[in-house]
Design a protein around this motif. Structure first.
Motif, short mmCIF file in Angstrom:
data_model
loop_
_atom_site.label_atom_id
_atom_site.label_comp_id
_atom_site.label_asym_id
_atom_site.label_seq_id
_atom_site.Cartn_x
_atom_site.Cartn_y
_atom_site.Cartn_z
N GLY A 35 20.13 76.27 -117.86
CA GLY A 35 20.11 74.82 -118.00
C GLY A 35 19.20 74.39 -119.12
O GLY A 35 18.21 75.06 -119.43
N VAL A 36 19.54 73.26 -119.73
CA VAL A 36 18.75 72.73 -120.84
C VAL A 36 18.45 71.26 -120.57
O VAL A 36 19.27 70.54 -120.03
CB VAL A 36 19.49 72.91 -122.18
CG1 VAL A 36 20.89 72.34 -122.14
CG2 VAL A 36 18.72 72.29 -123.35
N SER A 37 17.23 70.83 -120.89
CA SER A 37 16.78 69.45 -120.70
C SER A 37 16.82 69.11 -119.19
O SER A 37 16.16 69.76 -118.40
CB SER A 37 17.65 68.50 -121.53
OG SER A 37 17.12 67.21 -121.53
N GLY A 38 17.63 68.10 -118.79
CA GLY A 38 17.75 67.83 -117.36
C GLY A 38 18.33 69.00 -116.60
O GLY A 38 18.02 69.21 -115.42
N GLY A 39 19.17 69.81 -117.27
CA GLY A 39 19.65 71.04 -116.65
C GLY A 39 18.54 72.07 -116.50
O GLY A 39 18.54 72.87 -115.56
N GLY A 40 17.58 72.05 -117.44
CA GLY A 40 16.41 72.91 -117.31
C GLY A 40 15.55 72.51 -116.13
O GLY A 40 15.01 73.35 -115.41
N TYR A 41 15.42 71.20 -115.94
CA TYR A 41 14.73 70.66 -114.76
C TYR A 41 15.38 71.18 -113.48
O TYR A 41 14.70 71.69 -112.57
CB TYR A 41 14.80 69.13 -114.85
CG TYR A 41 14.57 68.33 -113.60
CD1 TYR A 41 13.40 68.43 -112.86
CD2 TYR A 41 15.55 67.42 -113.17
CE1 TYR A 41 13.20 67.64 -111.72
CE2 TYR A 41 15.35 66.63 -112.05
CZ TYR A 41 14.18 66.75 -111.33
OH TYR A 41 13.99 65.97 -110.21
N THR A 42 16.70 71.10 -113.42
CA THR A 42 17.41 71.58 -112.24
C THR A 42 17.29 73.09 -112.11
O THR A 42 17.20 73.62 -110.99
CB THR A 42 18.88 71.16 -112.30
OG1 THR A 42 18.97 69.75 -112.54
CG2 THR A 42 19.60 71.47 -110.99
N ALA A 43 17.28 73.81 -113.23
CA ALA A 43 17.12 75.26 -113.18
C ALA A 43 15.79 75.65 -112.54
O ALA A 43 15.73 76.61 -111.76
CB ALA A 43 17.23 75.85 -114.59
N LEU A 44 14.72 74.92 -112.85
CA LEU A 44 13.43 75.19 -112.19
C LEU A 44 13.54 74.95 -110.69
O LEU A 44 12.99 75.72 -109.88
CB LEU A 44 12.34 74.30 -112.78
CG LEU A 44 12.01 74.47 -114.27
CD1 LEU A 44 10.84 73.56 -114.65
CD2 LEU A 44 11.69 75.92 -114.62
N ALA A 45 14.25 73.89 -110.31
CA ALA A 45 14.43 73.59 -108.88
C ALA A 45 15.24 74.68 -108.19
O ALA A 45 14.96 75.06 -107.05
CB ALA A 45 15.11 72.23 -108.72
N VAL A 46 16.26 75.20 -108.88
CA VAL A 46 17.06 76.29 -108.33
C VAL A 46 16.18 77.52 -108.12
O VAL A 46 16.27 78.21 -107.09
CB VAL A 46 18.25 76.61 -109.26
CG1 VAL A 46 18.94 77.91 -108.85
CG2 VAL A 46 19.26 75.46 -109.25
N TYR A 47 15.31 77.80 -109.08
CA TYR A 47 14.38 78.93 -108.91
C TYR A 47 13.53 78.75 -107.65
O TYR A 47 13.32 79.71 -106.89
CB TYR A 47 13.47 79.04 -110.14
CG TYR A 47 12.40 80.12 -109.98
CD1 TYR A 47 12.70 81.44 -110.25
CD2 TYR A 47 11.13 79.80 -109.52
CE1 TYR A 47 11.74 82.44 -110.08
CE2 TYR A 47 10.16 80.78 -109.36
CZ TYR A 47 10.48 82.09 -109.64
OH TYR A 47 9.53 83.07 -109.45
N MET A 48 13.07 77.55 -107.42
CA MET A 48 12.17 77.31 -106.30
C MET A 48 12.88 77.30 -104.95
O MET A 48 12.29 77.69 -103.94
CB MET A 48 11.44 75.97 -106.50
CG MET A 48 10.60 75.91 -107.76
SD MET A 48 9.19 77.04 -107.76
CE MET A 48 7.94 76.03 -106.97
N ARG A 49 14.17 76.90 -104.92
CA ARG A 49 14.77 76.62 -103.62
C ARG A 49 16.15 77.22 -103.35
O ARG A 49 16.67 77.07 -102.24
CB ARG A 49 14.82 75.11 -103.40
CG ARG A 49 13.43 74.51 -103.21
CD ARG A 49 13.45 73.08 -102.76
NE ARG A 49 12.10 72.63 -102.40
CZ ARG A 49 11.75 71.39 -102.13
NH1 ARG A 49 12.67 70.43 -102.19
NH2 ARG A 49 10.51 71.08 -101.81
N SER A 50 16.77 77.88 -104.31
CA SER A 50 18.11 78.42 -104.04
C SER A 50 18.05 79.50 -102.97
O SER A 50 17.09 80.28 -102.89
CB SER A 50 18.72 79.02 -105.31
OG SER A 50 19.97 79.61 -105.02
N ARG A 51 19.09 79.56 -102.16
CA ARG A 51 19.18 80.59 -101.12
C ARG A 51 19.87 81.86 -101.65
O ARG A 51 20.02 82.83 -100.92
CB ARG A 51 19.93 80.07 -99.90
CG ARG A 51 21.28 79.45 -100.18
CD ARG A 51 21.91 78.94 -98.88
NE ARG A 51 22.98 78.00 -99.11
CZ ARG A 51 24.22 78.30 -99.46
NH1 ARG A 51 24.55 79.58 -99.63
NH2 ARG A 51 25.14 77.36 -99.61
#
Length: 313
Positions: free
Chosen positions: A125-141
């Motif tokens: 992800g890039v920009s807002g997608g990068g933001y979401t990528a960090l969230a996926v790292y923290m919380r994806s199952r």
């Protein structure tokens, strides 16, 4: 990217061209029964293939042009470009539990409908997608192999103030997605949507964070959004693995205050650290399975470099 080529703008939300063999699919949310659309590619090759989940930007949606899609076809990877509630100005977007579950369900869909090599699942992800990528790292199952976050946001409360000063409209989006009234930020809700405040998980996933050193001046996301998140993870890993002081190895892994100050003042490499693609590296740090590269650039992703890193990781 050739030095004479116009950089790709990551506030560009124009729809992409999605011809066959890409297929528009629909996924029904298990949380609220909402329908999520996505673009999906399934190779004809039935042997296990890598899967790329490519995330749209802050103001984009699943129809947004994706520079990685062509590379996926060339390498014949499985691919999905999910919507996860579209642009980040509604309460169910912006790294809500609904948006993050949408991404996990997009991965579920790909695994169910194609022969995914589950040891090679990648998120970019890039920009807002990068933001979401960090969230996926923290919380994806899911056991994701590698996540790449380019010029990401990590702290919505800080970015609200940074954006309001720049008068670029993103502060209004943050007010909307956090349910803030009368132009006063709901700080608690902004923190709840900010990966930098979340509990760091125990996982083997590799996380690569990239930021252009000119971002925050010419671009919309200051480099401290990347640096502070990286430092948070290093400190959390240290607290989990040791009991006392940060040892010499950990100290070197952290981005030091004087290094941050130098980058903010001079916007150039601290020393000769090599290149990423054709760009000079201004700062490079790593610890465990996470890395940070600040490169000579703006608010951008280097597409060929991004895909090559995932291929070889």
């Amino acid at each position: 990217m050739d030095k004479n080529e116009t950089p790709i703008r990551y506030d560009d939300t124009r729809p992409g061209h999605w011809p066959e063999p890409f297929e528009e699919i629909k996924i029904v949310s298990t949380l609220d029964s909402a329908t999520q659309k996505a673009w999906f590619y399934k190779p004809k090759d039935t042997t296990p293939r890598p899967l790329l989940i490519s995330l749209h930007t802050w103001s984009g949606d699943y129809n947004q042009k994706d520079t990685l899609a062509k590379m996926v076809l060339e390498k014949d990877w499985i691919y999905i470009h999910p919507d996860f509630r579209g642009p980040n100005w509604t309460s169910k977007a912006c790294c809500s539990k609904y948006a993050l579950e949408d991404i996990d369900q997009a991965i579920d869909f790909a695994i169910a409908h194609a022969n995914v090599d589950t040891s090679r699942i990648y998120v970019n992800g890039v920009s807002g997608g990068g933001y979401t990528a960090l969230a996926v790292y923290m919380r994806s199952r899911h056991p994701i192999h590698t996540i790449s976050a380019w010029v990401p946001i990590s702290d919505l409360a800080a970015w609200f103030n940074q954006s309001r000063i720049r008068k670029n409209g993103y502060s209004d989006h943050i007010l909307a997605c956090t349910g803030s009234a009368e132009k006063i930020l709901n700080v608690d809700e902004a923190i709840a949507r900010s990966p930098i405040y979340w509990r760091t998980p125990i996982r083997e996933t590799r996380l690569h964070i990239y930021a252009g050193v000119y971002d925050g001046i010419q671009g919309s996301v200051p480099i401290t959004q990347s640096i502070n998140f990286y430092n948070k993870l290093v400190k959390d890993f240290k607290a989990r693995d040791q009991t006392d002081q940060i040892n010499e190895r950990d100290e070197g892994a952290l981005v030091q205050p004087e290094e941050i100050l130098y980058l903010l003042e001079h916007r150039k490499p601290l020393k000769n650290m090599g290149v990423i693609g054709d760009r000079k590296i201004c700062l490079q740090k790593e610890h465990n399975n996470i890395s940070l590269i600040i490169f000579e650039g703006n608010h951008e992703m280097l597409p060929e470099v991004a895909f090559e890193i995932l291929m070889n990781d």
